[in-house]
Enzyme design. Structure first.
Site, PDB file in Angstrom:
ATOM      1  N   GLU A 147      10.347  -3.364   7.675  1.00 39.84           N
ATOM      2  CA  GLU A 147       9.437  -2.237   7.483  1.00 39.84           C
ATOM      3  C   GLU A 147       8.952  -2.286   6.044  1.00 39.84           C
ATOM      4  O   GLU A 147       9.447  -1.587   5.180  1.00 39.84           O
ATOM      5  CB  GLU A 147      10.163  -0.921   7.818  1.00 39.84           C
ATOM      6  N   GLU A 156       2.226  -3.970   0.450  1.00 37.23           N
ATOM      7  CA  GLU A 156       3.551  -4.415   0.000  1.00 37.23           C
ATOM      8  C   GLU A 156       3.805  -5.893   0.292  1.00 37.23           C
ATOM      9  O   GLU A 156       4.940  -6.353   0.233  1.00 37.23           O
ATOM     10  CB  GLU A 156       4.641  -3.549   0.649  1.00 37.23           C
TER      11      GLU A 156
END
Length: 688
Positions: A147, A156
């Protein structure tokens, strides 16, 4: 035995100085440098309090992992997904938890130990692209659980992480949780959102005699052309939908993604209007069969696949992409061509308008040599008519007898205003902008009727400045907004750096030096903030795993033990979900900038004006820009361009006005103490 060591950059909020702090992989170092609440401003606590997210991952992991295998968890955080995977396999199988951030590794070890999972999960303190089969892990993994998603999905490093994992760490055709992510978008008109980027056209309503984006230099001051994470539900009434939602991109976690992609879309307008913004969000399909979903869509979007609505959370928002200039005019039924592209870390959108509007052409009229990029909120402030009028009045109030003005912050407005409206020599420090500030002033000076040399930029810090630098003249006007580059995400009172700077410069100030702002007023109000309070609650049992050992480090506020208190945290309160004001605004204390920086204390009793559940207090600083207290710039919760400080209660209180004839508290006492040595503002609350 070697010790892991990383370096963390720490900013001193009052001086602006930064220092590198060493984090070593031992308990003593961690306890010394990173005691509570070290990670309070990160999204970890909010994410772990997102019950919809946690349940979706638990259900998908249980459904996907049906037999013992090797599971790899990339970006493991506190280890929740690793423990869910280990539990799904029973006593067999192998789980490798990869986490590069050492403070999180320390917390993960505590969580695993507390839950008896130390022997079930192997932690590797490395980036996943540093892992090697045969060295770090014995074999390729059969299942990837991960995640590493931000509001934009890719920010990210999702794509390069998946690429490396498929190339080096996973078996062919692995199982993955999540299974797929889909990006959706919608065209909207919003004069409010337009204020965050269309500086040149917004500034046209300002009449203070200066132009921060003069004709022909429309993009000399701009915001970065990228998506910005923002909760759009609170401004739904200020948004006109101009299209139906449309699908943009799809990413499959179970196969290697491409670094670059583009898609051409033909979007039909559902209303007349101007396209100011592309709002986007993502939908996560967690299982292969397509029965478990999670969505970051605005609340006005309904989907048959999302059976249980996701509540408010701060860690994932929608994204907004600003259409250049004043937008693109469109009629109902008309089709507009949209080219969407993605890189490894971001998305961008371009419109084929066939006949480009004058607004788009004006936006493309760039200055050849220089462009100063500011945060969207700062661009909105600089083009705000009311704010600019306050700055104009502040400069007009200084009189004609001031000889030397020093602008100590990163303001680009004040040097121009003072040079234009007074006879003082103007010097500016630009502690954060540095030479970018100088380049900007040189670019716009002539268009504002000023010579390139009329504003001198001193390439020294406040601490280094001496009489030689200011040509042996005393400063008789010290002025700031105050605005410091890099302070955007900080608490309001960390702009008291201006007071620290004023104190440091005391020896070069004249005896009758005028200080603007003359003072700051700490103000507050009682609020109901149920969504934010829930997201900042202490963690206990998360999907069957005890996380209580991380509460102090993550800065938990709600359900704290009686003698503990949570930190005050910075938020755009208008974006914090359900929000209601339960009291009048009241003054807590004042900071007198005519004096040198010192400890300050204040105490105020406030009566509740509305019945409701009080979750805490919102605090901010109003800046007094003259000596008569008549020119005040407020940064309170009704001002959407500034963050406020939020002090949440450990236990919410049901309150009401005295006339409600109940036993509920009808007033509270708020006490504050500012310590320049400790660099903090301590807030004490008591209900009566």
């Amino acid at each position: 035995m070697s010790t892991h060591r990383v370096f963390q950059l720490k900013l001193h909020p009052l001086t602006g100085d930064s220092e590198w702090v060493v984090i070593e992989d031992n308990e003593e170092s961690f306890a010394q440098n990173f005691h509570k609440p070290f990670l309070a401003t990160t999204s970890y606590l909010d994410m772990l309090n997102d019950s919809a997210r946690n349940a979706a991952f638990r259900q998908a992991i249980q459904k996907t992992i049906t037999k013992p295998c090797h599971v790899l968890d990339i970006g493991a955080g506190t280890g929740l997904l690793s423990m869910l995977a280990a539990r799904a396999m029973g006593d067999e199988g192998r789980v490798t938890a990869c986490e590069s951030y050492l403070p999180m590794v320390k917390l993960m070890k505590k969580v695993l130990r507390l839950n008896g999972m130390e022997g079930r999960v192997k932690i590797i303190n490395k980036r996943s692209d540093e892992l090697q089969v045969g060295l770090d892990i014995p074999s390729r993994a059969h299942v990837l659980v991960s995640e590493i998603l931000d509001s934009e999905l890719l920010g990210e490093g999702l794509i390069p992480t998946l690429q490396h994992a498929h190339d080096n760490l996973l078996v062919e055709n692995p199982l993955t949780v999540p299974y797929r992510a889909t990006i959706h978008g919608q065209l909207v008109e919003s004069t409010f959102l337009r204020k965050f980027h269309d500086f040149h056209n917004n500034e046209a309503t300002v009449s203070d005699g200066i132009r921060l984006t003069p004709p022909g230099l429309g993009s000399v001051l701009s915001v970065k052309h990228q998506q910005y994470a923002m909760h759009v539900d609170p401004i739904q009434e200020e948004i006109t939908l101009l299209s139906e939602p449309f699908k943009i991109f799809e990413f499959d976690f179970w196969k290697r993604p491409e670094s670059y992609g583009e898609t051409e879309l033909c979007v039909k307008a559902t209303n007349d209007g101007r396209v100011h913004v592309v709002i986007s969000w993502w939908v996560l399909q967690l299982d292969q069969e397509g029965t478990i979903y999670y969505s970051t869509a605005p609340r006005w979007i309904s989907s048959p696949t999302i059976t249980s609505p996701v509540g408010w959370c701060d860690h994932w928002k929608q994204c907004v992409w600003f259409v250049p200039g004043s937008g693109i005019s469109i009629l109902k039924g008309e089709e507009i061509h949209l080219l969407a592209t993605h890189t490894e870390t971001s998305f961008s959108y371009n419109f084929d308008t066939r006949v480009p509007t004058s607004e788009i052409l004006n936006h493309k009229c760039m200055t050849r040599d220089f462009q100063l990029v500011l945060p969207p909120e700062r661009a909105a402030i600089y083009a705000d008519k009311e704010w600019r009028l306050s700055m104009l009045k502040a400069v007009q109030s200084i009189g004609k007898d001031r000889l030397l003005c020093l602008v100590v912050d990163d303001s680009v407005v004040l040097p121009l205003l003072v040079a234009k409206l007074s006879e003082a020599s103007v010097m500016s420090l630009f502690p954060g902008l540095r030479e970018r500030g100088l380049q900007y002033l040189q670019a716009v000076a002539h268009a504002n009727g000023l010579s390139h040399s009329c504003i001198e930029v001193l390439e020294k810090s406040v601490q280094q400045l001496n009489m030689h630098d200011i040509h042996q003249k005393k400063v008789d006007l010290l002025i700031a907004e105050p605005f410091y580059v890099g302070h955007d995400g900080m608490l309001p009172w960390q702009n008291l750096r201006f007071w620290r700077d004023r104190t440091t410069l005391n020896d070069i100030l004249s005896e009758d030096a005028l200080i603007i702002p003359s003072k700051g007023i700490l103000r507050a109000c009682a609020v109901s903030l149920p969504d934010l309070w829930r997201s900042r609650c202490c963690l206990s049992n998360i999907e069957g795993f005890d996380h209580s050992v991380v509460n102090a480090t993550l800065g938990a506020c709600g359900h704290l033990p009686e003698l503990e208190e949570g930190p005050c945290l910075p938020f755009f309160v208008w974006q914090c979900g359900e929000f209601d004001v339960l009291s009048e605004t009241f003054d807590v204390m004042e900071f007198d900038f005519s004096k040198q920086i010192c400890e300050c204390q204040g105490k105020s009793q406030v009566r509740f004006t509305k019945s409701g559940v009080c979750h805490g207090f919102v605090l901010w600083i109003d800046w007094v820009m003259d000596l008569q207290n008549s020119n005040v710039i407020s940064t309170g919760p009704d001002r959407k361009y500034w963050k406020q400080g939020v002090k949440l209660l450990g236990t919410p209180k049901t309150v009401g006005p005295q006339s409600s004839r109940s036993v509920q508290p009808c007033s509270a006492v708020v006490e504050a103490c500012f310590s320049p040595l400790k660099e903090e503002l301590k807030i004490i609350l008591d209900f009566l």
